[in-house]
Design a protein around this motif. Structure first.
Motif, PDB file in Angstrom:
ATOM      1  N   ARG A  90     -17.772  -8.040 -13.498  1.00 37.36           N
ATOM      2  CA  ARG A  90     -18.509  -7.527 -12.337  1.00 37.36           C
ATOM      3  C   ARG A  90     -19.489  -6.475 -12.812  1.00 37.36           C
ATOM      4  O   ARG A  90     -19.125  -5.608 -13.591  1.00 37.36           O
ATOM      5  CB  ARG A  90     -17.535  -6.911 -11.351  1.00 37.36           C
ATOM      6  N   LEU A  98       2.065   1.878  -3.675  1.00 39.60           N
ATOM      7  CA  LEU A  98       1.083   1.374  -4.623  1.00 39.60           C
ATOM      8  C   LEU A  98       1.223   2.002  -6.007  1.00 39.60           C
ATOM      9  O   LEU A  98       1.307   1.310  -7.023  1.00 39.60           O
ATOM     10  CB  LEU A  98      -0.313   1.618  -4.058  1.00 39.60           C
ATOM     11  N   THR A 107      -3.598   5.464   0.615  1.00 41.28           N
ATOM     12  CA  THR A 107      -2.693   5.292  -0.523  1.00 41.28           C
ATOM     13  C   THR A 107      -3.336   4.504  -1.652  1.00 41.28           C
ATOM     14  O   THR A 107      -2.792   4.440  -2.748  1.00 41.28           O
ATOM     15  CB  THR A 107      -1.416   4.541  -0.093  1.00 41.28           C
ATOM     16  N   VAL A 108      -4.476   3.887  -1.374  1.00 41.16           N
ATOM     17  CA  VAL A 108      -5.091   3.027  -2.381  1.00 41.16           C
ATOM     18  C   VAL A 108      -6.033   3.874  -3.232  1.00 41.16           C
ATOM     19  O   VAL A 108      -6.850   4.622  -2.709  1.00 41.16           O
ATOM     20  CB  VAL A 108      -5.860   1.881  -1.688  1.00 41.16           C
ATOM     21  N   ASP A 109      -5.920   3.769  -4.562  1.00 46.93           N
ATOM     22  CA  ASP A 109      -6.762   4.604  -5.425  1.00 46.93           C
ATOM     23  C   ASP A 109      -8.172   4.037  -5.507  1.00 46.93           C
ATOM     24  O   ASP A 109      -8.402   2.854  -5.261  1.00 46.93           O
ATOM     25  CB  ASP A 109      -6.144   4.741  -6.816  1.00 46.93           C
ATOM     26  N   ARG A 133     -12.591   0.045  -5.383  1.00 46.67           N
ATOM     27  CA  ARG A 133     -13.857  -0.429  -5.918  1.00 46.67           C
ATOM     28  C   ARG A 133     -13.787  -1.923  -6.214  1.00 46.67           C
ATOM     29  O   ARG A 133     -14.644  -2.699  -5.832  1.00 46.67           O
ATOM     30  CB  ARG A 133     -14.184   0.354  -7.191  1.00 46.67           C
ATOM     31  N   GLU A 134     -12.695  -2.323  -6.886  1.00 49.24           N
ATOM     32  CA  GLU A 134     -12.596  -3.742  -7.237  1.00 49.24           C
ATOM     33  C   GLU A 134     -12.438  -4.609  -6.001  1.00 49.24           C
ATOM     34  O   GLU A 134     -12.993  -5.701  -5.922  1.00 49.24           O
ATOM     35  CB  GLU A 134     -11.424  -3.950  -8.185  1.00 49.24           C
ATOM     36  N   LEU A 135     -11.673  -4.111  -5.026  1.00 51.41           N
ATOM     37  CA  LEU A 135     -11.490  -4.898  -3.802  1.00 51.41           C
ATOM     38  C   LEU A 135     -12.817  -5.049  -3.064  1.00 51.41           C
ATOM     39  O   LEU A 135     -13.149  -6.137  -2.586  1.00 51.41           O
ATOM     40  CB  LEU A 135     -10.465  -4.218  -2.886  1.00 51.41           C
ATOM     41  N   ARG A 141      -4.899  -5.936 -12.840  1.00 47.29           N
ATOM     42  CA  ARG A 141      -5.159  -4.662 -13.519  1.00 47.29           C
ATOM     43  C   ARG A 141      -4.025  -4.300 -14.460  1.00 47.29           C
ATOM     44  O   ARG A 141      -4.238  -3.751 -15.539  1.00 47.29           O
ATOM     45  CB  ARG A 141      -5.347  -3.556 -12.481  1.00 47.29           C
ATOM     46  N   GLU A 191       0.803  -1.225   0.000  1.00 49.15           N
ATOM     47  CA  GLU A 191       0.000   0.000   0.000  1.00 49.15           C
ATOM     48  C   GLU A 191       0.837   1.277   0.000  1.00 49.15           C
ATOM     49  O   GLU A 191       0.474   2.247  -0.646  1.00 49.15           O
ATOM     50  CB  GLU A 191      -1.023  -0.009   1.139  1.00 49.15           C
ATOM     51  N   LEU A 213     -10.095   0.768   3.784  1.00 54.84           N
ATOM     52  CA  LEU A 213      -9.151   0.913   2.662  1.00 54.84           C
ATOM     53  C   LEU A 213      -8.854   2.387   2.414  1.00 54.84           C
ATOM     54  O   LEU A 213      -7.722   2.773   2.156  1.00 54.84           O
ATOM     55  CB  LEU A 213      -9.738   0.288   1.401  1.00 54.84           C
ATOM     56  N   LEU A 273     -14.989  -7.447  -4.787  1.00 54.53           N
ATOM     57  CA  LEU A 273     -14.453  -8.800  -4.594  1.00 54.53           C
ATOM     58  C   LEU A 273     -14.835  -9.336  -3.216  1.00 54.53           C
ATOM     59  O   LEU A 273     -15.248 -10.487  -3.069  1.00 54.53           O
ATOM     60  CB  LEU A 273     -12.929  -8.750  -4.750  1.00 54.53           C
ATOM     61  N   LEU A 300      -5.119  -8.445  -7.455  1.00 56.85           N
ATOM     62  CA  LEU A 300      -5.871  -7.459  -8.240  1.00 56.85           C
ATOM     63  C   LEU A 300      -4.951  -6.457  -8.909  1.00 56.85           C
ATOM     64  O   LEU A 300      -5.168  -6.041 -10.044  1.00 56.85           O
ATOM     65  CB  LEU A 300      -6.838  -6.709  -7.329  1.00 56.85           C
ATOM     66  N   GLY A 352     -10.120   3.236  -7.873  1.00 53.16           N
ATOM     67  CA  GLY A 352     -10.369   2.134  -8.790  1.00 53.16           C
ATOM     68  C   GLY A 352     -10.092   0.797  -8.124  1.00 53.16           C
ATOM     69  O   GLY A 352     -10.906  -0.136  -8.187  1.00 53.16           O
ATOM     70  N   LEU A 353      -8.958   0.713  -7.428  1.00 49.01           N
ATOM     71  CA  LEU A 353      -8.588  -0.535  -6.769  1.00 49.01           C
ATOM     72  C   LEU A 353      -9.523  -0.796  -5.591  1.00 49.01           C
ATOM     73  O   LEU A 353      -9.931  -1.933  -5.349  1.00 49.01           O
ATOM     74  CB  LEU A 353      -7.130  -0.455  -6.302  1.00 49.01           C
TER      75      LEU A 353
END
Lengths: 380, 260
Positions: free
Chosen positions: A104, A41, B112-114, B119-121, A77, A38, B107, B124, A73, B116-117
């Motif tokens: 999805r 990232l 630091t997590v964007d 959303r997918e996480l 991506r 993280e 999250l 999931l 993931l 887009g990621l």
């Protein structure tokens, strides 16, 4: 430090190995888990995307010590949402990539619609009407219950009524005294300065007496009680809704209005005029002290002139307003309390709305009183 | 390599004069499922909360991931907090946030997590716990009890924890739902290699999930070990708990399942 269980701060590693003749290999190693990646990232995502541009490259993940969904993931991506053709993977990491390929469904995103503002304002109007109807409903319910209690005096909830008087009345004495006293001092001090210039010192008694007894006392007390007791009543009923206590009472066949609302309304109707009288008295004492200090007006003169300067009708009007305000505050507080939905946000919003509405209504009703009783208690 | 994830050393808990834990010690290994059982008021939930750092014991020490929760700098404790997930009894979803935002919150807190990621996480995780994406925009108050638990589990797993605390995971669920929820926890535990510490009253949950059972009674741990070992103990509470009608039925079902 003894042997620590904290995972050593390993970093995810990523490198390109080129060998002549073969396509390049991309080797990943170390932990590719959310906690490890993280912090870096953006950098890792960029580098992965760059390596993934050439689709002939061989991806070697066999030295990845740990992999989780976030890591998988991230790779997925970079690979453009599909598995790369040349991939070496540890068998235990295989499962992480299995579900990723499934499409999805897109999250339904709220699109802006030009009709929305109109719908929203219409919704507010409907909500207001809904409140008005609900309030009338509640008033009717309380009135019906009150008459039925008159026929069955044994059912009158005396304990709850006395508890309500104690909480809203006795426990409010301190704060109303403090505020009343200070307002009396300020009002008297400012008025005295003006009156002094006209040489009309003695009229401070009329000015203070009428304004405090007729207007300021009841309104000040009502605002304080609305903030203090109104919010408590709303919150109490709201929490009882959240914890299903209200439902429990309904199941036992105990009507909310008799046990919870009627005692609050009656309690506040009794304690409010008493609080008004108390606030009046303290404010007048404050005013008297300030007048004595600023104008040198003796206390004995102030007290002896007061009954002549302020017709007694003003006192009855002030106390009557207190009763009405008390009933109003309790009903509004209960109305909002019963409408709280079982979630935390609704509790906060309901309490705020309850206090704001109660104070607004007190001032509106006060204005109505001023118009209706304009020729009562004036100097004949 | 077997290392213990949680160590409880000589722990005492007192509320006023009332002693809840008297010199309790316990070690929980990686990748095991430890169940805490005990009568009401025996301090199971208190012990669990002490392991999460929500309550401080009167004396003694709790170490999680080798870090003492009592004597440490807040920065280090904050860092290890991200390594465990908690499923509260009532779910404890934030009622002001949608299902999606509830799971995205931990999250987003990383910073630091964007999106887009994230959303997918989130999608999931929802898929992992068997919630359709269509429910993502709903508020927690619109969900049924079983769905609240599933969403809460998804939130607990959002940061890919190694350790999962479960407080009464199946309380308030009907038998059918609680069975599928237990199955879900078991599948996720295998898949994600989680260590699980749970408090439960439910015998079926206890039997189908636990690898070890610790029995709290009379202010201490009176028995600890695999279910088969614990059942053999002759302690009054254990005989009542497992040899009562309900316990017998559950154990019988277990032995039948083992024979199969």
């Amino acid at each position: 430090m003894p042997e620590s269980n904290v995972t050593p701060r390993l970093q995810p590693e990523l490198r390109r190995v080129s060998s002549p003749g073969d396509p390049d290999r991309i080797e990943l190693s170390g932990p590719w888990i959310l906690r490890a990646i993280e912090a870096r990232l953006a950098e890792l995502a960029r580098q992965l995307a760059e390596y993934a541009r050439d689709r002939n490259r061989h991806w070697d993940l066999s030295r990845v010590t740990r992999l989780d969904h976030a890591g998988a993931l991230l790779l997925w991506r970079a690979w453009g949402g599909q598995r790369v053709t040349h991939l070496t993977l540890r068998p235990e990491h295989e499962g992480l990539f299995v579900g990723l390929g499934a499409p999805r469904p897109a999250m339904p995103s709220p699109a802006f619609n030009w009709r929305d503002p109109f719908i929203a304002s219409g919704g507010r109007l409907i909500a207001f009407l809904d409140h008005a109807i609900g309030f009338v409903h509640l008033v009717g319910r309380v009135a019906i219950d009150a008459t039925s209690l008159l026929r069955h005096p044994r059912d009158i909830p005396w304990r709850e009524i006395s508890a309500s008087i104690y909480r809203t009345g006795a426990q409010a004495l301190g704060i109303t005294a403090l505020v009343g006293f200070l307002v009396g001092v300020v009002l008297s001090y400012l008025s005295s300065q003006q009156l002094k210039t006209f040489g009309a010192d003695i009229f401070i008694i009329n000015l203070l007496g009428v304004s405090v007894i007729r207007e300021l006392g009841p309104v000040l007390a009502a605002v304080l009680v609305a903030g203090r007791s109104g919010s408590a009543m709303t919150a109490q009923l709201g929490v009882m809704r959240v914890t299903e206590e209200l439902d429990a009472m309904t199941v036992m066949g105990i009507p909310h209005t008799v046990r919870l609302i009627f005692p609050k309304v009656l309690g506040l109707a009794v304690s409010m005029p008493l609080i008004v009288a108390w606030t009046d008295a303290v404010a007048l004492i404050g005013g008297m002290i300030a007048a004595n200090w600023e104008l040198g007006l003796p206390y004995s003169l102030f007290l002896s002139r007061l009954p002549d300067a302020v017709p007694i009708a003003n006192l009855w009007l002030g106390l009557g307003k207190g009763v009405v305000f008390g009933i109003l505050i309790a009903l509004i507080a209960c109305h909002y309390g019963l409408r709280i939905e079982p979630n935390t946000e609704s509790l906060g919003a309901g309490t705020t709305e309850s206090v704001v509405s109660a104070i607004t209504m007190v001032i509106v009703v006060d204005a109505a009183f001023a118009v209706m009783f304009s020729d009562v208690g004036s100097f004949g | 390599m077997k290392r213990c994830l949680i160590e409880v050393n000589n722990l005492w808990t007192k509320f006023g004069d009332h002693v809840v834990h008297r010199d309790v010690s316990l070690a929980i290994d990686r990748a095991e499922v430890l169940s805490l059982v005990g009568g009401s008021g025996s301090g199971k939930t208190t012990l669990l909360r002490q392991m999460m750092g929500l309550e401080t014991p009167s004396a003694g020490e709790v170490k999680v991931f080798g870090v003492s929760l009592q004597h440490n700098d807040p920065e280090e404790i904050r860092r290890i907090r991200n390594r465990w997930g908690v499923l509260f009894q009532q779910g404890a979803l934030f009622s002001a946030l949608t299902v999606y935002d509830n799971i995205a919150l931990p999250l987003r807190e990383l910073g630091t997590v964007d999106e887009g990621l994230i959303r997918e996480l989130v999608l999931l995780k929802l898929e992992m716990v068997g919630i359709e994406a269509a429910h993502a925009a709903k508020m927690p108050s619109d969900l049924s009890g079983g769905m609240v638990k599933r969403v809460a589990l998804a939130r607990a797993l959002a940061l890919e924890p190694e350790l999962l605390f479960l407080d009464e995971p199946t309380a308030g669920l009907d038998p059918d739902r609680s069975e599928s929820f237990v199955q879900l926890i078991e599948d996720l535990r295998r898949e994600l290699e989680l260590t699980v510490v749970m408090v439960t009253h439910d015998l079926d949950t206890l039997i189908s999930l636990s690898s070890r059972v610790a029995v709290l009674c009379d202010q201490r741990i009176v028995a600890i070990g695999s279910l088969a070992e614990v059942v053999k103990s002759s302690h009054r509470f254990i005989t009542n708990f497992f040899q009562g009608e309900r316990g017998k039925r559950a154990l019988q079902a277990l032995s039948e399942a083992l024979v199969k």
